[in-house]
Design a protein around this motif. Structure first.
Motif, PDB file in Angstrom:
ATOM      1  N   SER A 197       0.747  -1.300   0.005  1.00 47.58           N
ATOM      2  CA  SER A 197      -0.061   0.085   0.135  1.00 47.58           C
ATOM      3  C   SER A 197       0.901   1.177   0.052  1.00 47.58           C
ATOM      4  O   SER A 197       1.628   1.232   0.732  1.00 47.58           O
ATOM      5  CB  SER A 197      -0.839   0.001   1.200  1.00 47.58           C
ATOM      6  N   LEU A 198       0.642   2.141  -0.951  1.00 44.50           N
ATOM      7  CA  LEU A 198       1.250   3.179  -0.945  1.00 44.50           C
ATOM      8  C   LEU A 198       0.155   4.602  -0.882  1.00 44.50           C
ATOM      9  O   LEU A 198      -0.701   4.779  -1.917  1.00 44.50           O
ATOM     10  CB  LEU A 198       2.009   3.632  -2.293  1.00 44.50           C
ATOM     11  N   VAL A 199       0.372   5.225   0.112  1.00 49.86           N
ATOM     12  CA  VAL A 199      -0.269   6.522   0.287  1.00 49.86           C
ATOM     13  C   VAL A 199       0.548   7.945   0.073  1.00 49.86           C
ATOM     14  O   VAL A 199       1.273   8.084   0.969  1.00 49.86           O
ATOM     15  CB  VAL A 199      -1.109   6.693   1.617  1.00 49.86           C
ATOM     16  N   LEU A 200       0.057   8.638  -0.943  1.00 47.78           N
ATOM     17  CA  LEU A 200       0.811   9.987  -1.090  1.00 47.78           C
ATOM     18  C   LEU A 200      -0.138  11.163  -0.917  1.00 47.78           C
ATOM     19  O   LEU A 200      -1.195  11.379  -1.374  1.00 47.78           O
ATOM     20  CB  LEU A 200       1.042  10.011  -2.675  1.00 47.78           C
ATOM     21  N   LYS A 201       0.374  11.955   0.003  1.00 45.67           N
ATOM     22  CA  LYS A 201      -0.339  13.356   0.376  1.00 45.67           C
ATOM     23  C   LYS A 201       0.665  14.389   0.184  1.00 45.67           C
ATOM     24  O   LYS A 201       1.777  14.259   0.880  1.00 45.67           O
ATOM     25  CB  LYS A 201      -1.018  13.472   1.646  1.00 45.67           C
TER      26      LYS A 201
END
Length: 275
Positions: free
Chosen positions: A270-274
């Motif tokens: 899982s990769l979450v970018l903000k």
């Protein structure tokens, strides 16, 4: 500071034992428009299928508008109105398209000694759901019921009790119309290292079967956390999550069936970018 909503009973343990344990491949990117709207695009690869959705959220004072479009041609719009003269009051209207009759209206009210939720479907014979929790930040007792006006039957009636201390949370819930009992426990061992342990025991009265799940988490450093869990069915899971920049996470998780080692372990990314 109050007891919260019924869904908060046992939530800390559920998050410890379930949150971020993922055996799929997921990518999430969030950007912000000039008017302040948050736009989130996500894609999940599950088995051979790829599921995607775009979520837009805009907040203006006490009003929040959420619009979600999914790859299976569903458009979900949610309006949330908070406050306006009554502190702790929240009104929520959810309208799906093209299935507008599956929409729902909901009212939530949070008080220092109570948390109440009432919702009903937007159809001629709706499903009505009512839940309430009474107590304080230490001890709370609540119930959750659903009534189908089309059949005249109660489709759900649950009850729960929780105890919250500085570093310990314990809860007991009666679910599935009284057929199952779940007891959960969460203990924050070391706040500085975010070290916590938890356990959940779920017993089905009709089948006389029980499932026991244990879990733990620990922060290796301020930006890296490891978690592990094991249940009595033989499933063992572990994950490592790294916050490589504020609110941006990379998570690697795996699940192994210890009662069937011939099966390949499942691996999730899982990769979450903000920004």
């Amino acid at each position: 500071m109050g007891p919260g909503l019924y869904s908060d009973i046992g939530k800390k343990t559920r998050d410890l034992l379930n949150k971020d344990f993922n055996t799929d491949q997921k990518f999430t990117l969030t950007t912000y428009a000039l008017n302040g709207a948050a736009i989130t695009a996500s894609s999940t690869m599950k088995n051979e299928a790829i599921l995607g959705e775009i979520h837009t959220q805009l907040k203006q004072k006490n009003v929040t508008v959420d619009v979600k479009a999914t790859s299976d041609s569903l458009l979900l719009t949610t309006f949330t109105l908070e406050g306006y003269g009554v502190p702790g009051l929240k009104k929520i209207l959810t309208i799906p398209f093209p299935h507008q009759t599956a929409g729902k209206a909901e009212v939530q009210y949070l008080h220092d000694y109570a948390g109440i939720t009432a919702s009903f479907g937007l159809s001629s014979k709706p499903l009505v759901n009512l839940s309430g929790v009474f107590g304080n930040k230490a001890i709370a007792v609540g119930a959750d019921v659903a009534y189908d006006t089309a059949t005249g039957d109660f489709t759900k009636y649950n009850a729960g009790l929780s105890y919250t201390n500085t570093d310990l949370i314990a809860a007991v819930t009666l679910n599935n119309k009284g057929d199952s009992v779940t007891a959960s426990y969460y203990h924050l061992v070391n706040p500085e290292k975010n070290t916590a342990v938890g356990a959940e025991v779920a017993h089905c009265l009709s089948r006389k079967e029980s499932t026991v799940t244990f879990g733990a988490q620990h922060a290796l450093d301020p930006s890296t956390t490891v978690k592990a869990r094991y249940n009595s069915n033989g499933l063992t899971s572990a994950l490592i999550q790294h916050e490589w920049r504020p609110k941006s996470f990379f998570t690697l998780s795996t699940e192994v069936d210890t009662k069937a080692f011939e099966k390949s372990p499942k691996v999730g990314l899982s990769l979450v970018l903000k920004p």
